[in-house]
Every structure is written in structure tokens, then in C-alpha cells.
Design a protein around this motif. Structure first.
Motif, mmCIF file in Angstrom:
data_model
loop_
_atom_site.group_PDB
_atom_site.id
_atom_site.type_symbol
_atom_site.label_atom_id
_atom_site.label_comp_id
_atom_site.label_asym_id
_atom_site.label_seq_id
_atom_site.Cartn_x
_atom_site.Cartn_y
_atom_site.Cartn_z
ATOM 1 N N THR A 172 27.053 34.343 38.528
ATOM 2 C CA THR A 172 25.809 34.975 38.088
ATOM 3 C C THR A 172 24.778 34.823 39.194
ATOM 4 N N GLU A 173 23.783 35.663 39.192
ATOM 5 C CA GLU A 173 22.743 35.647 40.220
ATOM 6 C C GLU A 173 21.624 34.657 39.904
ATOM 7 N N ASP A 174 21.459 34.309 38.639
ATOM 8 C CA ASP A 174 20.328 33.483 38.220
ATOM 9 C C ASP A 174 20.657 32.002 38.397
ATOM 10 N N GLU A 175 20.088 31.401 39.430
ATOM 11 C CA GLU A 175 20.412 30.011 39.752
ATOM 12 C C GLU A 175 19.968 29.007 38.700
ATOM 13 N N ASP A 176 19.086 29.414 37.782
ATOM 14 C CA ASP A 176 18.608 28.506 36.748
ATOM 15 C C ASP A 176 19.361 28.656 35.434
ATOM 16 N N ASP A 177 20.409 29.448 35.405
ATOM 17 C CA ASP A 177 21.066 29.736 34.138
ATOM 18 C C ASP A 177 22.531 29.283 34.107
ATOM 19 N N ALA A 178 22.729 27.981 34.298
ATOM 20 C CA ALA A 178 24.077 27.420 34.247
ATOM 21 C C ALA A 178 24.693 27.612 32.867
ATOM 22 N N ASP A 179 23.871 27.562 31.814
ATOM 23 C CA ASP A 179 24.384 27.761 30.459
ATOM 24 C C ASP A 179 24.975 29.157 30.298
ATOM 25 N N ARG A 180 24.308 30.150 30.867
ATOM 26 C CA ARG A 180 24.809 31.527 30.779
ATOM 27 C C ARG A 180 26.141 31.672 31.507
ATOM 28 N N ALA A 181 26.250 31.101 32.691
ATOM 29 C CA ALA A 181 27.503 31.167 33.442
ATOM 30 C C ALA A 181 28.635 30.513 32.655
ATOM 31 N N ASP A 182 28.346 29.357 32.067
ATOM 32 C CA ASP A 182 29.342 28.659 31.260
ATOM 33 C C ASP A 182 29.717 29.471 30.024
ATOM 34 N N ARG A 183 28.713 30.051 29.362
ATOM 35 C CA ARG A 183 28.958 30.873 28.177
ATOM 36 C C ARG A 183 29.823 32.095 28.523
ATOM 37 N N LEU A 184 29.543 32.739 29.640
ATOM 38 C CA LEU A 184 30.339 33.897 30.057
ATOM 39 C C LEU A 184 31.778 33.493 30.350
ATOM 40 N N ALA A 185 31.979 32.366 31.014
ATOM 41 C CA ALA A 185 33.334 31.892 31.316
ATOM 42 C C ALA A 185 34.093 31.570 30.029
ATOM 43 N N ARG A 186 33.412 30.927 29.066
ATOM 44 C CA ARG A 186 34.065 30.625 27.783
ATOM 45 C C ARG A 186 34.420 31.899 27.033
ATOM 46 N N GLN A 187 33.528 32.889 27.079
ATOM 47 C CA GLN A 187 33.798 34.172 26.421
ATOM 48 C C GLN A 187 35.020 34.849 27.036
ATOM 49 N N LEU A 188 35.093 34.879 28.360
ATOM 50 C CA LEU A 188 36.256 35.470 29.023
ATOM 51 C C LEU A 188 37.525 34.697 28.661
ATOM 52 N N ARG A 189 37.422 33.385 28.618
ATOM 53 C CA ARG A 189 38.593 32.563 28.260
ATOM 54 C C ARG A 189 39.076 32.878 26.844
ATOM 55 N N ARG A 190 38.140 33.023 25.897
ATOM 56 C CA ARG A 190 38.517 33.383 24.520
ATOM 57 C C ARG A 190 39.230 34.729 24.477
ATOM 58 N N GLU A 191 38.679 35.693 25.194
ATOM 59 C CA GLU A 191 39.283 37.030 25.185
ATOM 60 C C GLU A 191 40.679 37.016 25.806
ATOM 61 N N LEU A 192 40.873 36.222 26.838
ATOM 62 C CA LEU A 192 42.210 36.093 27.433
ATOM 63 C C LEU A 192 43.164 35.391 26.465
ATOM 64 N N ALA A 193 42.684 34.352 25.790
ATOM 65 C CA ALA A 193 43.519 33.636 24.824
ATOM 66 C C ALA A 193 43.916 34.545 23.659
ATOM 67 N N GLU A 194 43.007 35.435 23.241
ATOM 68 C CA GLU A 194 43.327 36.389 22.174
ATOM 69 C C GLU A 194 44.473 37.317 22.573
ATOM 70 N N ARG A 195 44.634 37.544 23.856
ATOM 71 C CA ARG A 195 45.720 38.396 24.362
ATOM 72 C C ARG A 195 46.935 37.553 24.746
ATOM 73 N N GLU A 196 46.925 36.286 24.288
ATOM 74 C CA GLU A 196 48.030 35.347 24.433
ATOM 75 C C GLU A 196 48.268 34.861 25.858
ATOM 76 N N PHE A 197 47.201 34.823 26.652
ATOM 77 C CA PHE A 197 47.293 34.181 27.960
ATOM 78 C C PHE A 197 47.019 32.704 27.777
ATOM 79 N N GLU A 198 47.784 31.866 28.457
ATOM 80 C CA GLU A 198 47.516 30.434 28.462
ATOM 81 C C GLU A 198 46.365 30.192 29.422
#
Length: 130
Positions: free
Chosen positions: A18-44
Motif C-alpha cells: 500500500t502507498e499509505d505509510e501510516d496504515d499498517a492495519d490496512r495492509a494487514d487487513r488486505l493480506a488477510r482478505q486475500l488469504r481468505r479468498e485463496l483459502a475459499e478456493r482451496e489453496f493452502e
């Protein structure tokens, strides 16, 4: 990343930038969201600790990282690309994903995804055969 001992999987690291250096929570939230979506498609998947990619464009200060296993990769690559295309397509900001295997990487964002899709497919295919 790479193969782990006794493991047939090739682990691919995804770093959400992400471009916003003060938004570590957003970066973490986006990574968790992508991880959930990958897990829903049965990726480990698994969490990883990663350094900011050295070849990223601009001043990227915040990122979140996950790893995805490609097992018998051939049939999984099109599904993985579909998930990434859909996920990036829903982003409204300048968020990017760095896809990294070992020292090799490719960076993707929403505007460039369609033109870089073949590059991503070749990148993943090249590393799935090792």
C-alpha cells in the motif's frame, strides 16, 4: 520461499503493498482478505514475515504478506490468476501485489493486470516445474 523438506508444494509469497505509510492495519487487513479468498478456493496458505520487496516501485512503506502452496501447480495456476484478477479488480486505491518465489518476483496492480497476466502465468509455470 520454495519447497519445504518433505513437501511437494512450491510456496509462492504474496506481498500486498500500500502507498499509505501510516496504515499498517490496512495492509494487514488486505493480506488477510486475500488469504481468505485463496483459502475459499482451496489453496493452502500460511502467514509469512517478509521484508519489503527491494524492486518495488515508489516509496512503499506498508505491506502484508502471505504464502500460497502450489501443489501439482499446472491446474492451480489459472485459478490462482482468477483470484488475483478478481481481488485486484475490486481495489479502488493504488494497492499492488508482489508475487515472489525465491529471488524472482513480479509486481501487479489493477491497471496493469490484464497486460501482465501472461507474464504472471509464465512466471508461475516456470517455478512450478522446479
Amino acid at each position: 520461499m520454495g519447497r519445504t523438506e518433505g513437501d511437494d508444494a512450491r510456496w509462492v509469497e504474496f506481498v500486498v503493498l500500500t502507498e499509505d505509510e501510516d496504515d499498517a492495519d490496512r495492509a494487514d487487513r488486505l493480506a488477510r482478505q486475500l488469504r481468505r479468498e485463496l483459502a475459499e478456493r482451496e489453496f493452502e496458505t500460511r502467514s509469512v514475515t517478509a521484508a519489503a520487496p527491494g524492486d518495488t516501485k515508489g516509496d512503499v512503506a506498508v505491506f502484508g504478506a502471505i504464502a500460497v502452496a502450489l501443489v501439482g501447480a499446472g491446474g492451480m495456476i489459472p485459478t490462482l490468476i482468477d483470484v488475483l484478477r478478481d481481488w485486484l479488480g475490486r481495489r479502488t486505491g493504488p494497492d499492488r501485489i508482489c508475487v515472489r518465489i525465491g529471488d524472482d518476483s513480479v509486481e501487479l496492480d489493477r491497471p496493469s493486470f490484464s497486460e501482465r497476466e501472461e507474464l504472471l502465468q509464465a512466471f508461475l509455470a516456470k517455478h512450478s516445474d522446479r
